[in-house]
Scaffold this active site. Structure first.
Site, PDB file in Angstrom:
ATOM      1  CD1 TRP A  11     -12.816 -10.967 -11.971  1.00 21.76           C
ATOM      2  CD2 TRP A  11     -11.927 -10.239 -13.883  1.00 21.76           C
ATOM      3  NE1 TRP A  11     -11.636 -10.325 -11.675  1.00 21.76           N
ATOM      4  CE2 TRP A  11     -11.070  -9.866 -12.838  1.00 21.76           C
ATOM      5  CE3 TRP A  11     -11.568  -9.878 -15.190  1.00 21.76           C
ATOM      6  CZ2 TRP A  11      -9.886  -9.167 -13.051  1.00 21.76           C
ATOM      7  CZ3 TRP A  11     -10.396  -9.184 -15.399  1.00 21.76           C
ATOM      8  CH2 TRP A  11      -9.564  -8.840 -14.337  1.00 21.76           C
ATOM      9  CD  GLU A  57      -6.148  -4.547 -15.342  1.00 28.14           C
ATOM     10  OE1 GLU A  57      -5.280  -4.277 -14.468  1.00 28.14           O
ATOM     11  OE2 GLU A  57      -6.694  -5.647 -15.417  1.00 28.14           O
ATOM     12  CD  GLU A  64      -2.686  -7.926 -14.834  1.00 32.33           C
ATOM     13  OE1 GLU A  64      -2.727  -6.695 -14.927  1.00 32.33           O
ATOM     14  OE2 GLU A  64      -2.458  -8.527 -13.757  1.00 32.33           O
TER      15      GLU A  64
END
Length: 429
Positions: free
Chosen positions: A86, A347, A215
């Site tokens: 992140w 992912e 996402e």
């Protein structure tokens, strides 16, 4: 790295070659050490760059250089070449006291003092030792171990200050999640943060790619409005505008969406997919269209069939978890091939040790056979020492007996049967 004398001749020849291969983008010339693309492959300094990577959202949350070093050293030892983490950590006013007490990493916060961000519905930067200096440290040590980093700018979900923190403070009381994609003040606030991060690191070859959001969907903790319905193009337009904006700041680094890879198939050959969230456009993504955007350099997608489809592997189901995953991989391979762009399974995961050992070999081998990068969720580090190896980070994320956070998906070296799946395949690259 390619060198040429005649720019016009080079571009003409490259364009003809790209048309012959069905490619929709022309390779950019980048500085040495920067990853770029050529058709459906990644390249580094003129050579193919294949990799198995790792996710570690928690790495910038560590408070000691020693534990960051330990983690990246373990990644390097496992053969990891690309790390995804992140590039955001935001808190609101009510969390400030707790963050200061627990030494929680934060880059943005709505607080009353002058070092706040989210001040008057916007923010000022925390680039101090509890803020972006920790991300600086992660990137510095990653460079030491020749690991490149994908940085995500924000989160679709509430975790660690995602887009609904913007919504709460820019348009308080908003009823719909997708206002983030269309409200001018929201977009300006997001772009201001993007500018801060890009300008801070745009000269660094340790950056593999910028990721617009983790996402992105029409809905999050708030529901979607009718403006973000199948076929509306709301999210695709946002992807285009923000990727163009990022490219205006940085001509060299790769850009991707960070999406889960949902499709908008209007007339699927399998009629059951017409009502499937991952295929009917309800999520907001249109994977095929999004890949045509000129400043989306490669495709990224995620895969969690065990949680997306809890009915799989039960009597009467049409697919197993393993089989559905192979189908999902093939659908994205076909789309990326059509677009002529590289692909990363960014992912993926299943829970349960037996599930991992039975399913991962099939998925990982198929992904590598179809020539795309893979990044399991998530890397598990051992031997962390801060606070005696035990520390609550946030939510239920914690260091326990020296082990990094485990949400059921983490892969640790002492889980030999799972660890060996990836280290063996890494040795083949």
């Amino acid at each position: 790295m390619w060198h040429f004398v005649s720019t016009q001749c080079f571009l003409l020849c490259l364009a003809i070659s790209a048309l012959a291969r069905g490619e929709q983008s022309i390779k950019r010339t980048v500085p040495n050490g920067f990853v770029t693309t050529r058709g459906g492959e990644f390249e580094l300094d003129g050579s193919p760059f294949a990799f198995v990577g790792a996710n570690s959202f928690w790495l910038p949350l560590l408070t000691t250089t020693e534990d960051v070093e330990t983690t990246l050293q373990q990644m390097h030892g496992a053969g990891v070449k690309v790390l995804r983490t992140w590039g955001f950590n935001a808190i609101n006013a009510s969390e400030l006291d707790g963050a200061l007490q627990s030494n929680l990493t934060y880059y943005q916060a709505r607080i009353r003092s002058l070092d706040a961000i989210w001040n008057n519905s916007d923010w000022s930067l925390n680039d101090g030792p509890q803020g972006l200096q920790r991300l600086d440290n992660v990137l510095k040590i990653a460079a030491k171990y020749d690991i490149r980093v994908i940085l995500a700018f924000t989160n679709n979900w509430v975790g660690y200050g995602g887009m609904e923190l913007y919504i709460d403070h820019v348009t308080p009381g908003a009823s719909f999640h997708d206002v983030f994609y269309t409200n001018p003040r929201m977009i300006a606030s997001y772009q201001r943060y993007v500018t801060t991060i890009v300008n801070r690191y745009k000269d660094s070859s340790v950056i593999f790619a910028w990721e617009m959001m983790n996402e992105a969907r029409c809905l999050g903790d708030l529901p979607a409005s009718s403006a973000c319905s199948p076929g509306s193009g709301t999210l695709g337009k946002w992807y285009q505008e923000q990727s163009d904006f990022i490219r205006s700041l940085d001509p060299y680094h790769l850009i991707t969406t960070g999406g889960e890879g949902q499709f908008y198939w209007k007339n699927p050959t399998n009629p059951t997919l017409a009502s499937d969230y991952n295929f009917n456009g309800q999520a907001g993504e249109d994977f095929d269209f999004d890949l045509t955007l000129p400043n989306i350099d490669f495709a990224s997608y995620h895969m969690y069939p065990q949680t997306w489809y809890p009915q799989l592997d039960f009597p009467g189901s049409d697919f197993s978890v393993e089989g559905w995953g192979l189908f999902w991989i093939d659908a994205h391979v076909a789309a990326a091939k059509k677009a002529g762009k590289p692909l990363i399974l960014e992912e993926f995961g299943v829970t349960g040790l037996t599930n991992k050992t039975q399913i991962y070999p099939s998925w990982v081998e198929h992904a590598l056979d179809t020539n795309h990068g893979i990044m399991p969720w998530q890397f598990g580090a051992l031997g962390l020492t801060e606070n005696g190896g035990n520390r609550l980070l946030k939510y239920t994320d914690a260091l326990i007996d020296g082990a990094s956070p485990n949400d059921g998906y983490a892969i640790y070296k002492n889980q030999t049967s799972v660890w060996n799946i990836f280290t063996y395949l890494l040795s083949l690259l």
